[in-house]
Design a protein around this motif. Sequence first.
Motif, PDB file in Angstrom:
ATOM      1  N   LYS A  34       7.996  -5.036   5.440  1.00  0.00           N
ATOM      2  CA  LYS A  34       7.209  -5.092   4.203  1.00  0.00           C
ATOM      3  C   LYS A  34       5.730  -5.190   4.563  1.00  0.00           C
ATOM      4  O   LYS A  34       5.378  -5.721   5.615  1.00  0.00           O
ATOM      5  N   PRO A  35       4.853  -4.709   3.681  1.00  0.00           N
ATOM      6  CA  PRO A  35       3.421  -4.762   3.981  1.00  0.00           C
ATOM      7  C   PRO A  35       2.945  -6.193   4.240  1.00  0.00           C
ATOM      8  O   PRO A  35       3.197  -7.093   3.453  1.00  0.00           O
ATOM      9  N   SER A  36       2.294  -6.371   5.370  1.00  0.00           N
ATOM     10  CA  SER A  36       1.752  -7.674   5.713  1.00  0.00           C
ATOM     11  C   SER A  36       0.321  -7.556   6.239  1.00  0.00           C
ATOM     12  O   SER A  36      -0.300  -8.564   6.564  1.00  0.00           O
ATOM     13  N   HIS A  37      -0.197  -6.340   6.303  1.00  0.00           N
ATOM     14  CA  HIS A  37      -1.566  -6.101   6.751  1.00  0.00           C
ATOM     15  C   HIS A  37      -2.116  -4.910   5.994  1.00  0.00           C
ATOM     16  O   HIS A  37      -1.388  -3.969   5.690  1.00  0.00           O
ATOM     17  N   VAL A  38      -3.411  -4.962   5.704  1.00  0.00           N
ATOM     18  CA  VAL A  38      -4.068  -3.885   4.969  1.00  0.00           C
ATOM     19  C   VAL A  38      -5.426  -3.601   5.598  1.00  0.00           C
ATOM     20  O   VAL A  38      -6.091  -4.504   6.103  1.00  0.00           O
ATOM     21  N   GLY A  39      -5.787  -2.323   5.586  1.00  0.00           N
ATOM     22  CA  GLY A  39      -7.100  -1.897   6.047  1.00  0.00           C
ATOM     23  C   GLY A  39      -7.660  -0.886   5.061  1.00  0.00           C
ATOM     24  O   GLY A  39      -6.934  -0.338   4.232  1.00  0.00           O
ATOM     25  N   ILE A  40      -8.937  -0.628   5.167  1.00  0.00           N
ATOM     26  CA  ILE A  40      -9.610   0.339   4.308  1.00  0.00           C
ATOM     27  C   ILE A  40      -9.879   1.593   5.125  1.00  0.00           C
ATOM     28  O   ILE A  40     -10.514   1.526   6.188  1.00  0.00           O
ATOM     29  N   TYR A  41      -9.379   2.725   4.646  1.00  0.00           N
ATOM     30  CA  TYR A  41      -9.566   3.983   5.363  1.00  0.00           C
ATOM     31  C   TYR A  41     -11.028   4.411   5.280  1.00  0.00           C
ATOM     32  O   TYR A  41     -11.599   4.501   4.199  1.00  0.00           O
ATOM     33  N   LEU A  42     -11.641   4.659   6.442  1.00  0.00           N
ATOM     34  CA  LEU A  42     -13.045   5.053   6.507  1.00  0.00           C
ATOM     35  C   LEU A  42     -13.226   6.557   6.552  1.00  0.00           C
ATOM     36  O   LEU A  42     -14.310   7.062   6.276  1.00  0.00           O
ATOM     37  N   GLY A  43     -12.186   7.276   6.930  1.00  0.00           N
ATOM     38  CA  GLY A  43     -12.312   8.705   7.209  1.00  0.00           C
ATOM     39  C   GLY A  43     -12.339   8.901   8.715  1.00  0.00           C
ATOM     40  O   GLY A  43     -12.489   7.951   9.489  1.00  0.00           O
ATOM     41  N   GLY A  44     -12.171  10.138   9.131  1.00  0.00           N
ATOM     42  CA  GLY A  44     -12.231  10.437  10.559  1.00  0.00           C
ATOM     43  C   GLY A  44     -11.184   9.742  11.389  1.00  0.00           C
ATOM     44  O   GLY A  44     -11.381   9.517  12.579  1.00  0.00           O
ATOM     45  N   GLY A  45     -10.060   9.368  10.783  1.00  0.00           N
ATOM     46  CA  GLY A  45      -8.990   8.726  11.530  1.00  0.00           C
ATOM     47  C   GLY A  45      -9.255   7.273  11.882  1.00  0.00           C
ATOM     48  O   GLY A  45      -8.664   6.749  12.826  1.00  0.00           O
ATOM     49  N   GLU A  46     -10.137   6.608  11.124  1.00  0.00           N
ATOM     50  CA  GLU A  46     -10.454   5.215  11.406  1.00  0.00           C
ATOM     51  C   GLU A  46     -10.306   4.357  10.156  1.00  0.00           C
ATOM     52  O   GLU A  46     -10.418   4.845   9.034  1.00  0.00           O
ATOM     53  N   MET A  47     -10.067   3.075  10.392  1.00  0.00           N
ATOM     54  CA  MET A  47     -10.035   2.111   9.298  1.00  0.00           C
ATOM     55  C   MET A  47     -10.847   0.893   9.692  1.00  0.00           C
ATOM     56  O   MET A  47     -11.067   0.620  10.872  1.00  0.00           O
ATOM     57  N   ILE A  48     -11.271   0.161   8.674  1.00  0.00           N
ATOM     58  CA  ILE A  48     -11.936  -1.108   8.883  1.00  0.00           C
ATOM     59  C   ILE A  48     -10.982  -2.181   8.389  1.00  0.00           C
ATOM     60  O   ILE A  48     -10.325  -2.009   7.355  1.00  0.00           O
ATOM     61  N   HIS A  49     -10.850  -3.258   9.154  1.00  0.00           N
ATOM     62  CA  HIS A  49      -9.899  -4.312   8.791  1.00  0.00           C
ATOM     63  C   HIS A  49     -10.269  -5.612   9.485  1.00  0.00           C
ATOM     64  O   HIS A  49     -11.104  -5.641  10.382  1.00  0.00           O
ATOM     65  N   ALA A  50      -9.646  -6.671   9.022  1.00  0.00           N
ATOM     66  CA  ALA A  50      -9.785  -7.989   9.640  1.00  0.00           C
ATOM     67  C   ALA A  50      -8.499  -8.211  10.445  1.00  0.00           C
ATOM     68  O   ALA A  50      -7.454  -8.520   9.880  1.00  0.00           O
ATOM     69  N   PRO A  51      -8.553  -8.016  11.764  1.00  0.00           N
ATOM     70  CA  PRO A  51      -7.328  -7.931  12.558  1.00  0.00           C
ATOM     71  C   PRO A  51      -6.555  -9.218  12.804  1.00  0.00           C
ATOM     72  O   PRO A  51      -5.356  -9.163  13.021  1.00  0.00           O
ATOM     73  N   GLY A  52      -7.168 -10.351  12.794  1.00  0.00           N
ATOM     74  CA  GLY A  52      -6.391 -11.566  13.021  1.00  0.00           C
ATOM     75  C   GLY A  52      -7.199 -12.658  13.685  1.00  0.00           C
ATOM     76  O   GLY A  52      -8.360 -12.479  14.062  1.00  0.00           O
ATOM     77  N   ARG A  53      -6.551 -13.796  13.838  1.00  0.00           N
ATOM     78  CA  ARG A  53      -7.186 -15.002  14.378  1.00  0.00           C
ATOM     79  C   ARG A  53      -7.892 -14.717  15.704  1.00  0.00           C
ATOM     80  O   ARG A  53      -7.366 -14.030  16.568  1.00  0.00           O
ATOM     81  N   GLY A  54      -9.100 -15.247  15.812  1.00  0.00           N
ATOM     82  CA  GLY A  54      -9.873 -15.090  17.037  1.00  0.00           C
ATOM     83  C   GLY A  54     -10.636 -13.781  17.120  1.00  0.00           C
ATOM     84  O   GLY A  54     -11.281 -13.514  18.125  1.00  0.00           O
ATOM     85  N   ARG A  55     -10.549 -12.965  16.075  1.00  0.00           N
ATOM     86  CA  ARG A  55     -11.227 -11.670  16.092  1.00  0.00           C
ATOM     87  C   ARG A  55     -12.164 -11.563  14.902  1.00  0.00           C
ATOM     88  O   ARG A  55     -12.266 -12.490  14.109  1.00  0.00           O
ATOM     89  N   GLN A  56     -12.817 -10.435  14.773  1.00  0.00           N
ATOM     90  CA  GLN A  56     -13.768 -10.193  13.694  1.00  0.00           C
ATOM     91  C   GLN A  56     -13.415  -8.906  12.966  1.00  0.00           C
ATOM     92  O   GLN A  56     -12.687  -8.063  13.504  1.00  0.00           O
ATOM     93  N   VAL A  57     -13.960  -8.752  11.771  1.00  0.00           N
ATOM     94  CA  VAL A  57     -13.796  -7.497  11.040  1.00  0.00           C
ATOM     95  C   VAL A  57     -14.321  -6.381  11.931  1.00  0.00           C
ATOM     96  O   VAL A  57     -15.407  -6.480  12.506  1.00  0.00           O
TER      97      VAL A  57
END
Length: 149
Positions: free
Chosen positions: A103-126
């Motif tokens: 089931k969906p447990s993570h979401v990102g925003i499609y930027l185009g060009g085969g890339e997305m922006i997302h907040a990946p998890g603890r200890g990391r940054q957007v």
Amino acid sequence: MALLLAVLLAGCASRGLETADTTALSLDRALILAEARQSLGIPYRYGGTSSRGLDCSGLVQRAYARAGISVPRTSRAQFRALPQVEQARPGDLLFFATAGSGKPSHVGIYLGGGEMIHAPGRGRQVTITSLGLDYWQERFVGAASLPAP
């Protein structure tokens, strides 16, 4: 390039990610992408919805609010509430099953060009990440578009 990405992803995902990159963006999509880009570098924080910290669905909620669009708080609720699409366009949401439940447990925003922006998890940054990575291909469950006005 987008077609190649779609073909590659389709072979590895349970439901292939298809994209439709265009150069002309609606004002809503441009605002969403601008807010998402302004969030780069914000630290991950579970339940976070501010510049002090964001989780994946908090990033979406914040970016969509910039365009005056209200979305549910969690990735699963966003997946259920927003209209599903076959082809993701910049500003659309991409959902992934990262918790092993299918089931969906993570979401990102499609930027185009085969890339997305997302907040990946603890200890990391957007951050921006490539959708060509096997990790994302194997966990992709669907895409959703902006709600109808």
